[in-house]
Design a protein around this motif. Structure first.
Motif, PDB file in Angstrom:
ATOM      1  N   PHE A  75       4.693  -0.156   8.958  1.00  0.00           N
ATOM      2  CA  PHE A  75       4.561   1.206   7.366  1.00  0.00           C
ATOM      3  C   PHE A  75       5.770   1.172   7.665  1.00  0.00           C
ATOM      4  O   PHE A  75       6.638   1.899   9.059  1.00  0.00           O
ATOM      5  CB  PHE A  75       3.954   2.574   8.190  1.00  0.00           C
ATOM      6  CG  PHE A  75       2.356   2.266   7.780  1.00  0.00           C
ATOM      7  CD1 PHE A  75       1.393   1.418   8.975  1.00  0.00           C
ATOM      8  CD2 PHE A  75       1.630   2.639   7.226  1.00  0.00           C
ATOM      9  CE1 PHE A  75       0.668   1.051   8.914  1.00  0.00           C
ATOM     10  CE2 PHE A  75      -0.044   3.049   7.030  1.00  0.00           C
ATOM     11  CZ  PHE A  75      -0.632   2.056   7.944  1.00  0.00           C
ATOM     12  N   GLY A  76       6.323   2.358   6.888  1.00  0.00           N
ATOM     13  CA  GLY A  76       7.464   2.792   6.314  1.00  0.00           C
ATOM     14  C   GLY A  76       8.252   4.002   7.365  1.00  0.00           C
ATOM     15  O   GLY A  76       6.672   4.512   7.939  1.00  0.00           O
ATOM     16  N   ARG A  77       8.967   4.255   7.132  1.00  0.00           N
ATOM     17  CA  ARG A  77       8.797   6.361   8.202  1.00  0.00           C
ATOM     18  C   ARG A  77       7.904   7.477   7.547  1.00  0.00           C
ATOM     19  O   ARG A  77       8.060   8.313   8.248  1.00  0.00           O
ATOM     20  CB  ARG A  77      10.946   5.684   8.531  1.00  0.00           C
ATOM     21  CG  ARG A  77      11.229   4.766   9.470  1.00  0.00           C
ATOM     22  CD  ARG A  77      10.818   5.161  10.814  1.00  0.00           C
ATOM     23  NE  ARG A  77      10.991   6.400  11.031  1.00  0.00           N
ATOM     24  CZ  ARG A  77      12.423   6.832  11.746  1.00  0.00           C
ATOM     25  NH1 ARG A  77      13.290   5.481  12.471  1.00  0.00           N
ATOM     26  NH2 ARG A  77      12.451   7.693  11.819  1.00  0.00           N
ATOM     27  N   GLN A  88       0.114  11.674   3.863  1.00  0.00           N
ATOM     28  CA  GLN A  88      -0.875  12.167   4.909  1.00  0.00           C
ATOM     29  C   GLN A  88      -0.440  13.809   4.377  1.00  0.00           C
ATOM     30  O   GLN A  88       0.695  14.437   4.546  1.00  0.00           O
ATOM     31  CB  GLN A  88      -0.245  11.715   6.398  1.00  0.00           C
ATOM     32  CG  GLN A  88      -0.721  12.516   7.566  1.00  0.00           C
ATOM     33  CD  GLN A  88       0.175  11.321   8.394  1.00  0.00           C
ATOM     34  OE1 GLN A  88       1.294  11.311   9.107  1.00  0.00           O
ATOM     35  NE2 GLN A  88      -1.037  12.131   9.453  1.00  0.00           N
ATOM     36  N   PHE A 118       0.276  -0.885   0.297  1.00  0.00           N
ATOM     37  CA  PHE A 118       0.450   0.096   0.179  1.00  0.00           C
ATOM     38  C   PHE A 118       0.783   0.851  -0.330  1.00  0.00           C
ATOM     39  O   PHE A 118       2.236   1.172   0.696  1.00  0.00           O
ATOM     40  CB  PHE A 118      -1.014   0.020   1.177  1.00  0.00           C
ATOM     41  CG  PHE A 118      -1.860  -0.987   1.350  1.00  0.00           C
ATOM     42  CD1 PHE A 118      -0.972  -2.057   2.236  1.00  0.00           C
ATOM     43  CD2 PHE A 118      -2.847  -1.650   1.271  1.00  0.00           C
ATOM     44  CE1 PHE A 118      -1.730  -3.431   2.251  1.00  0.00           C
ATOM     45  CE2 PHE A 118      -3.668  -2.731   1.519  1.00  0.00           C
ATOM     46  CZ  PHE A 118      -3.047  -3.320   2.260  1.00  0.00           C
ATOM     47  N   TYR A 149       0.322   5.434   1.042  1.00  0.00           N
ATOM     48  CA  TYR A 149      -0.906   6.670   1.927  1.00  0.00           C
ATOM     49  C   TYR A 149       0.130   7.987   1.588  1.00  0.00           C
ATOM     50  O   TYR A 149       0.866   7.912   1.922  1.00  0.00           O
ATOM     51  CB  TYR A 149      -0.854   6.183   3.273  1.00  0.00           C
ATOM     52  CG  TYR A 149      -1.424   4.969   3.387  1.00  0.00           C
ATOM     53  CD1 TYR A 149      -1.992   3.705   3.544  1.00  0.00           C
ATOM     54  CD2 TYR A 149      -3.270   4.869   3.481  1.00  0.00           C
ATOM     55  CE1 TYR A 149      -1.566   2.666   3.923  1.00  0.00           C
ATOM     56  CE2 TYR A 149      -4.201   3.509   3.951  1.00  0.00           C
ATOM     57  CZ  TYR A 149      -3.480   2.551   3.991  1.00  0.00           C
ATOM     58  OH  TYR A 149      -4.867   1.152   4.089  1.00  0.00           O
ATOM     59  N   PHE A 174       3.543   7.002   3.011  1.00  0.00           N
ATOM     60  CA  PHE A 174       3.749   6.406   3.863  1.00  0.00           C
ATOM     61  C   PHE A 174       3.001   4.929   3.168  1.00  0.00           C
ATOM     62  O   PHE A 174       2.532   4.489   2.894  1.00  0.00           O
ATOM     63  CB  PHE A 174       2.932   6.679   5.204  1.00  0.00           C
ATOM     64  CG  PHE A 174       3.765   6.965   5.483  1.00  0.00           C
ATOM     65  CD1 PHE A 174       2.713   8.083   5.897  1.00  0.00           C
ATOM     66  CD2 PHE A 174       4.257   6.709   6.573  1.00  0.00           C
ATOM     67  CE1 PHE A 174       3.091   9.144   6.960  1.00  0.00           C
ATOM     68  CE2 PHE A 174       4.423   7.624   7.776  1.00  0.00           C
ATOM     69  CZ  PHE A 174       4.165   8.713   7.748  1.00  0.00           C
ATOM     70  N   GLY A 220       8.390  13.928  13.469  1.00  0.00           N
ATOM     71  CA  GLY A 220       9.071  12.901  12.566  1.00  0.00           C
ATOM     72  C   GLY A 220       9.389  11.479  12.785  1.00  0.00           C
ATOM     73  O   GLY A 220      10.709  11.045  12.079  1.00  0.00           O
ATOM     74  N   GLN A 221       8.434  11.165  13.195  1.00  0.00           N
ATOM     75  CA  GLN A 221       8.680   9.553  12.986  1.00  0.00           C
ATOM     76  C   GLN A 221       7.548   9.312  12.095  1.00  0.00           C
ATOM     77  O   GLN A 221       6.606  10.043  11.699  1.00  0.00           O
ATOM     78  CB  GLN A 221       8.352   9.002  14.828  1.00  0.00           C
ATOM     79  CG  GLN A 221       9.358   9.531  15.764  1.00  0.00           C
ATOM     80  CD  GLN A 221      10.600   9.363  15.309  1.00  0.00           C
ATOM     81  OE1 GLN A 221      10.500   7.924  15.273  1.00  0.00           O
ATOM     82  NE2 GLN A 221      11.496  10.223  15.003  1.00  0.00           N
ATOM     83  N   GLY A 222       6.976   7.780  11.948  1.00  0.00           N
ATOM     84  CA  GLY A 222       6.309   6.951  11.536  1.00  0.00           C
ATOM     85  C   GLY A 222       5.491   6.058  12.328  1.00  0.00           C
ATOM     86  O   GLY A 222       5.304   7.155  12.970  1.00  0.00           O
ATOM     87  N   LEU A 223       4.479   5.133  11.787  1.00  0.00           N
ATOM     88  CA  LEU A 223       3.493   4.883  12.734  1.00  0.00           C
ATOM     89  C   LEU A 223       4.261   3.488  12.980  1.00  0.00           C
ATOM     90  O   LEU A 223       4.012   3.121  12.994  1.00  0.00           O
ATOM     91  CB  LEU A 223       2.253   4.322  11.478  1.00  0.00           C
ATOM     92  CG  LEU A 223       1.533   5.907  10.986  1.00  0.00           C
ATOM     93  CD1 LEU A 223       2.400   7.291   9.977  1.00  0.00           C
ATOM     94  CD2 LEU A 223       0.244   4.916  10.973  1.00  0.00           C
ATOM     95  N   TYR A 254      -2.918   3.771  15.882  1.00  0.00           N
ATOM     96  CA  TYR A 254      -0.941   3.931  15.616  1.00  0.00           C
ATOM     97  C   TYR A 254      -0.863   5.300  16.550  1.00  0.00           C
ATOM     98  O   TYR A 254      -2.175   6.003  16.961  1.00  0.00           O
ATOM     99  CB  TYR A 254      -1.242   3.370  14.589  1.00  0.00           C
ATOM    100  CG  TYR A 254      -1.099   2.991  13.831  1.00  0.00           C
ATOM    101  CD1 TYR A 254      -2.136   2.017  13.464  1.00  0.00           C
ATOM    102  CD2 TYR A 254       0.765   1.686  14.128  1.00  0.00           C
ATOM    103  CE1 TYR A 254      -2.143   0.880  12.397  1.00  0.00           C
ATOM    104  CE2 TYR A 254       0.198   0.631  12.812  1.00  0.00           C
ATOM    105  CZ  TYR A 254      -0.754   0.454  11.921  1.00  0.00           C
ATOM    106  OH  TYR A 254      -0.708  -1.092  11.762  1.00  0.00           O
TER     107      TYR A 254
END
Lengths: 114, 115
Positions: free
Chosen positions: A104-106, A38, A34, A36, A90, B40-43, B35
């Motif tokens: 999820f990636g960063r 934001q 996927f 996404y 993401f 500055g961070q991911g999930l 989540y």
């Protein structure tokens, strides 16, 4: 366990230029994939997803992504970027027969210059 | 509803106080996820619900965090004795299938600030 890598923390492009955001995953089989987006102060919106079949998938807002099994990649592309595309992107991976928890990636922050 | 609704959108609380964050998923969605997103961070995954049960709580960072879901619908995430490191945006997402293979619809999040 699966993992997702988005190598680029920030990407800067000029409006009208093409865009490619990279995503690499680590998983033994073919996962569900996927992308996404934001926007500031918003939740995540699904751009596109890959299950199986055609490796080039089309999404909303003119985005597309290509699944390359040999490279374990699922890169996001857009031929001509608009200023409104500036956002955080993401990549996410969900494994088949797994725990139902996507990884999820960063994220990659896209900056668009006029 | 048409989307996933989270309330409040912003919450400022004093260190040591308890807070409750609410999530209203899309009607009929089986799966619900919480989540946490720090600056500055991911999930960071917290907890997953399938109906009213939580088969995966592995992401809850400490026993100060708990969550429940009632009627297969509304979920509440509770943080007890809040600490400054709890400051983050808490995102809720829902999915029509337990497996989540069709993707997730996210709410706009609750921004929690612990002072």
């Amino acid at each position: 366990a699966q993992s997702v890598t988005q190598p680029d923390i920030h990407i800067t492009v000029s409006e009208g230029a093409s865009l490619e955001l990279r995503c690499n995953y680590s998983y033994g089989a073919t996962p569900y994939l996927f992308w996404y987006v934001q926007s500031p102060g918003q939740g995540l919106q699904l751009l596109l997803k890959y299950f199986s079949g055609d490796t080039l998938v089309q999404g909303i807002k003119g985005f597309e992504a290509e699944f390359k099994r040999s490279q374990s990649s699922f890169n996001l592309r857009k031929p001509s970027v608009h200023w409104s595309d500036a956002a955080e992107y993401f990549c996410a991976v969900l494994t088949s027969g797994g725990s139902y928890i996507p990884t999820f990636g960063r994220g990659t922050s896209l900056i668009v210059h006029p | 509803g048409a989307g996933v609704s989270q309330s409040p959108s912003n919450k400022v609380t004093e260190k040591g106080k308890d807070v409750e964050l609410r999530c209203d998923p899309i009607s009929g969605h089986t799966a619900l996820y919480w989540y946490r997103q720090s600056l500055g961070q991911g999930l960071e995954f917290l907890i997953y619900f399938q109906g009213n049960s939580a088969p995966d709580k592995s992401g809850l960072p400490s026993d100060r965090f708990s969550a429940e879901r009632t009627g297969g619908s509304v979920s509440t995430l509770t943080i007890q004795r809040t600490q400054q490191e709890d400051s983050a945006v808490y995102l809720c997402a829902s999915s029509p299938l337990a497996s989540g293979i069709y993707g997730y619809t996210f709410g706009s999040g609750t921004r929690l600030t612990v002072v």
